[in-house]
Design a protein around this motif. Structure first.
Motif, PDB file in Angstrom:
ATOM      1  N   VAL A  47      36.965  37.705  49.475  1.00 26.94           N
ATOM      2  CA  VAL A  47      36.082  38.563  48.684  1.00 26.94           C
ATOM      3  C   VAL A  47      34.709  37.904  48.690  1.00 26.94           C
ATOM      4  O   VAL A  47      34.561  36.733  48.334  1.00 26.94           O
ATOM      5  CB  VAL A  47      36.614  38.803  47.254  1.00 26.94           C
ATOM      6  N   VAL A  48      33.711  38.659  49.147  1.00 29.04           N
ATOM      7  CA  VAL A  48      32.358  38.143  49.344  1.00 29.04           C
ATOM      8  C   VAL A  48      31.395  38.935  48.471  1.00 29.04           C
ATOM      9  O   VAL A  48      31.465  40.173  48.411  1.00 29.04           O
ATOM     10  CB  VAL A  48      31.945  38.267  50.830  1.00 29.04           C
ATOM     11  N   GLY A  49      30.497  38.231  47.791  1.00 21.45           N
ATOM     12  CA  GLY A  49      29.451  38.874  47.014  1.00 21.45           C
ATOM     13  C   GLY A  49      28.080  38.440  47.473  1.00 21.45           C
ATOM     14  O   GLY A  49      27.812  37.247  47.597  1.00 21.45           O
ATOM     15  N   LEU A  50      27.225  39.413  47.778  1.00 21.38           N
ATOM     16  CA  LEU A  50      25.812  39.152  48.092  1.00 21.38           C
ATOM     17  C   LEU A  50      24.983  39.722  46.953  1.00 21.38           C
ATOM     18  O   LEU A  50      25.143  40.901  46.594  1.00 21.38           O
ATOM     19  CB  LEU A  50      25.408  39.826  49.401  1.00 21.38           C
ATOM     20  N   ILE A  51      24.093  38.906  46.397  1.00 14.66           N
ATOM     21  CA  ILE A  51      23.334  39.321  45.221  1.00 14.66           C
ATOM     22  C   ILE A  51      21.843  39.166  45.489  1.00 14.66           C
ATOM     23  O   ILE A  51      21.372  38.091  45.854  1.00 14.66           O
ATOM     24  CB  ILE A  51      23.734  38.485  43.992  1.00 14.66           C
ATOM     25  N   ILE A  58      24.029  44.395  44.160  1.00 16.78           N
ATOM     26  CA  ILE A  58      25.171  43.519  44.429  1.00 16.78           C
ATOM     27  C   ILE A  58      26.015  44.187  45.501  1.00 16.78           C
ATOM     28  O   ILE A  58      26.464  45.322  45.325  1.00 16.78           O
ATOM     29  CB  ILE A  58      26.025  43.294  43.164  1.00 16.78           C
ATOM     30  N   ILE A  59      26.201  43.495  46.609  1.00 15.19           N
ATOM     31  CA  ILE A  59      27.074  43.995  47.681  1.00 15.19           C
ATOM     32  C   ILE A  59      28.352  43.182  47.656  1.00 15.19           C
ATOM     33  O   ILE A  59      28.313  41.948  47.688  1.00 15.19           O
ATOM     34  CB  ILE A  59      26.399  43.898  49.062  1.00 15.19           C
ATOM     35  N   VAL A  60      29.488  43.848  47.583  1.00 11.70           N
ATOM     36  CA  VAL A  60      30.789  43.178  47.595  1.00 11.70           C
ATOM     37  C   VAL A  60      31.598  43.695  48.769  1.00 11.70           C
ATOM     38  O   VAL A  60      31.703  44.913  48.985  1.00 11.70           O
ATOM     39  CB  VAL A  60      31.556  43.412  46.278  1.00 11.70           C
ATOM     40  N   ALA A  61      32.165  42.779  49.541  1.00  6.07           N
ATOM     41  CA  ALA A  61      33.095  43.122  50.616  1.00  6.07           C
ATOM     42  C   ALA A  61      34.413  42.426  50.319  1.00  6.07           C
ATOM     43  O   ALA A  61      34.446  41.206  50.134  1.00  6.07           O
ATOM     44  CB  ALA A  61      32.548  42.677  51.968  1.00  6.07           C
ATOM     45  N   THR A  80      31.060  45.220  29.102  1.00  7.24           N
ATOM     46  CA  THR A  80      32.157  45.970  29.713  1.00  7.24           C
ATOM     47  C   THR A  80      32.486  45.393  31.080  1.00  7.24           C
ATOM     48  O   THR A  80      31.586  45.079  31.865  1.00  7.24           O
ATOM     49  CB  THR A  80      31.771  47.459  29.871  1.00  7.24           C
ATOM     50  N   ALA A  81      33.782  45.261  31.374  1.00  2.00           N
ATOM     51  CA  ALA A  81      34.225  44.761  32.676  1.00  2.00           C
ATOM     52  C   ALA A  81      34.226  45.907  33.688  1.00  2.00           C
ATOM     53  O   ALA A  81      34.880  46.939  33.475  1.00  2.00           O
ATOM     54  CB  ALA A  81      35.618  44.159  32.564  1.00  2.00           C
ATOM     55  N   VAL A  82      33.484  45.730  34.781  1.00  3.89           N
ATOM     56  CA  VAL A  82      33.366  46.763  35.815  1.00  3.89           C
ATOM     57  C   VAL A  82      33.914  46.204  37.124  1.00  3.89           C
ATOM     58  O   VAL A  82      33.321  45.292  37.713  1.00  3.89           O
ATOM     59  CB  VAL A  82      31.890  47.187  36.008  1.00  3.89           C
ATOM     60  N   PRO A  83      35.060  46.713  37.621  1.00  2.00           N
ATOM     61  CA  PRO A  83      35.586  46.206  38.890  1.00  2.00           C
ATOM     62  C   PRO A  83      34.686  46.625  40.053  1.00  2.00           C
ATOM     63  O   PRO A  83      34.280  47.787  40.143  1.00  2.00           O
ATOM     64  CB  PRO A  83      36.970  46.858  38.994  1.00  2.00           C
ATOM     65  N   LEU A  84      34.364  45.679  40.925  1.00  2.00           N
ATOM     66  CA  LEU A  84      33.536  45.963  42.100  1.00  2.00           C
ATOM     67  C   LEU A  84      34.365  45.967  43.387  1.00  2.00           C
ATOM     68  O   LEU A  84      33.811  46.109  44.476  1.00  2.00           O
ATOM     69  CB  LEU A  84      32.412  44.933  42.212  1.00  2.00           C
ATOM     70  N   SER A  85      35.673  45.792  43.262  1.00  2.00           N
ATOM     71  CA  SER A  85      36.558  45.843  44.426  1.00  2.00           C
ATOM     72  C   SER A  85      37.912  46.375  43.994  1.00  2.00           C
ATOM     73  O   SER A  85      38.230  46.397  42.803  1.00  2.00           O
ATOM     74  CB  SER A  85      36.714  44.455  45.061  1.00  2.00           C
ATOM     75  N   SER A  90      41.994  43.542  58.995  1.00  2.00           N
ATOM     76  CA  SER A  90      40.946  42.673  58.453  1.00  2.00           C
ATOM     77  C   SER A  90      39.680  43.444  58.104  1.00  2.00           C
ATOM     78  O   SER A  90      38.605  42.847  57.958  1.00  2.00           O
ATOM     79  CB  SER A  90      40.616  41.559  59.458  1.00  2.00           C
ATOM     80  N   VAL A  91      39.804  44.761  57.971  1.00  2.00           N
ATOM     81  CA  VAL A  91      38.642  45.595  57.618  1.00  2.00           C
ATOM     82  C   VAL A  91      38.426  45.545  56.108  1.00  2.00           C
ATOM     83  O   VAL A  91      39.326  45.892  55.341  1.00  2.00           O
ATOM     84  CB  VAL A  91      38.868  47.056  58.059  1.00  2.00           C
ATOM     85  N   PRO A  92      37.247  45.127  55.659  1.00  2.00           N
ATOM     86  CA  PRO A  92      36.992  45.072  54.210  1.00  2.00           C
ATOM     87  C   PRO A  92      36.573  46.438  53.668  1.00  2.00           C
ATOM     88  O   PRO A  92      36.083  47.296  54.413  1.00  2.00           O
ATOM     89  CB  PRO A  92      35.835  44.080  54.106  1.00  2.00           C
ATOM     90  N   GLU A  93      36.768  46.615  52.367  1.00  2.00           N
ATOM     91  CA  GLU A  93      36.128  47.716  51.659  1.00  2.00           C
ATOM     92  C   GLU A  93      34.853  47.173  51.039  1.00  2.00           C
ATOM     93  O   GLU A  93      34.843  46.061  50.497  1.00  2.00           O
ATOM     94  CB  GLU A  93      37.055  48.286  50.597  1.00  2.00           C
ATOM     95  N   VAL A  94      33.779  47.959  51.118  1.00  2.00           N
ATOM     96  CA  VAL A  94      32.449  47.497  50.720  1.00  2.00           C
ATOM     97  C   VAL A  94      31.915  48.375  49.590  1.00  2.00           C
ATOM     98  O   VAL A  94      31.988  49.605  49.665  1.00  2.00           O
ATOM     99  CB  VAL A  94      31.472  47.522  51.916  1.00  2.00           C
ATOM    100  N   THR A  95      31.395  47.743  48.543  1.00  2.00           N
ATOM    101  CA  THR A  95      30.728  48.471  47.468  1.00  2.00           C
ATOM    102  C   THR A  95      29.311  47.960  47.314  1.00  2.00           C
ATOM    103  O   THR A  95      29.042  46.769  47.524  1.00  2.00           O
ATOM    104  CB  THR A  95      31.471  48.317  46.124  1.00  2.00           C
ATOM    105  N   ILE A  96      28.403  48.865  46.960  1.00  2.00           N
ATOM    106  CA  ILE A  96      27.005  48.509  46.702  1.00  2.00           C
ATOM    107  C   ILE A  96      26.674  48.976  45.295  1.00  2.00           C
ATOM    108  O   ILE A  96      26.810  50.162  44.974  1.00  2.00           O
ATOM    109  CB  ILE A  96      26.061  49.156  47.725  1.00  2.00           C
ATOM    110  N   THR A  97      26.282  48.042  44.453  1.00  2.00           N
ATOM    111  CA  THR A  97      26.036  48.332  43.042  1.00  2.00           C
ATOM    112  C   THR A  97      24.599  47.968  42.695  1.00  2.00           C
ATOM    113  O   THR A  97      24.162  46.838  42.956  1.00  2.00           O
ATOM    114  CB  THR A  97      27.002  47.524  42.148  1.00  2.00           C
TER     115      THR A  97
END
Length: 254
Positions: free
Chosen positions: A79-83, A88-91, A105-110, A160-167
């Motif tokens: 799990v990778v976070g770029l800030i 915030i980009i999470v893969a 509030t807890a917000v899941p990013l993955s 090995s394909v990640p799911e990516v979120t951009i917040t």
């Protein structure tokens, strides 16, 4: 634009793939960013960049072994976070997790890649594999995560394909937790964020972790102490899996 890089790698079958990710994945990511069409200043297609990065890391792992060690039966979640100042980009690839604390509030990013997740089970079965409930749901009755880097003996079922979120960041963002499943198996997102918040406010960490005679706590950040407290509590709650925790104070990265 500057991005700070954080990651948690959780190895299984041995530590070699996790160690390779630790040493190489961030370098591969830099190369991907520099070589993509957006290097001249255009908007970065983060999903394509991250997917390409993880697939190249997976290729890097393939076939590498030491002595009699068969690395094809070893893998690691990532799990990778770029800030940056505004996002915030999470893969995520596997069952580690990223959680943001925003305004209390807890917000899941993955999303965890577990074999009993309906879409993951359907993907595994569509590829010709099976998900078997053997001490928990496992791919082919072996692996308790449906995505990882490595584990080449379980391909094409484990990918090995990640799911990516951009917040987009807001002024109410407090901190982010990256952690392996050893934490999340015994602790909810809300509980982890509540504990981390108290640590960052100086209410728990130093009493919980540092011995009275230790002066090193004076030079340790509250974020590092919060991570240590979360790991200690996970062990106290009976977690039997690997526990790796990183806590990032977002206001300090502005």
């Amino acid at each position: 634009m500057k991005y700070d890089f954080f990651a948690v790698y959780d190895g299984h079958g041995g530590s070699r793939v996790a160690n390779l990710c630790r040493d190489q994945l961030h370098r591969i990511l830099v190369n991907e960013i520099e070589s993509c069409d957006c290097a001249g200043g255009d908007e970065i297609d983060w999903e394509n960049v991250m997917v390409s990065c993880f697939l190249k890391m997976d290729d890097e792992v393939s076939g590498k072994g030491v002595g009699n060690e068969d690395i094809k039966s070893i893998g690691s979640t990532a799990v990778v976070g770029l800030i940056s100042t505004d996002r915030i980009i999470v893969a995520n690839c596997g069952d580690s997790r990223a959680v943001l604390s925003r305004g209390g509030t807890a917000v899941p990013l993955s999303k965890d890649h577990r074999p009993d997740r309906i879409d993951e089970m359907e993907r595994v079965e569509a590829a010709g594999g099976r998900v078997i409930n053997w001490n928990g749901y496992r791919v082919l009755g072996v692996l308790a995560t449906s995505r990882s880097i490595g584990d080449h003996y379980l391909k094409p079922y484990v990918i090995s394909v990640p799911e990516v979120t951009i917040t987009q960041r807001t002024g109410s963002d407090e901190f982010m937790i990256l952690a392996s499943d050893g934490l999340w198996d015994v602790m909810s997102n809300d509980m982890a964020c509540n504990i981390a918040r108290k640590c960052l406010e100086g209410k728990i960490a130093k009493k919980f972790v540092a011995s009275p005679s230790s002066s090193s706590s004076d030079h340790t950040s509250n974020a590092a102490l919060a991570a240590a407290v979360l790991a200690e509590l996970a062990m106290a709650k009976g977690s039997k899996d690997n526990i790796s925790v990183v806590v990032i104070e977002l206001k300090k990265l502005n």
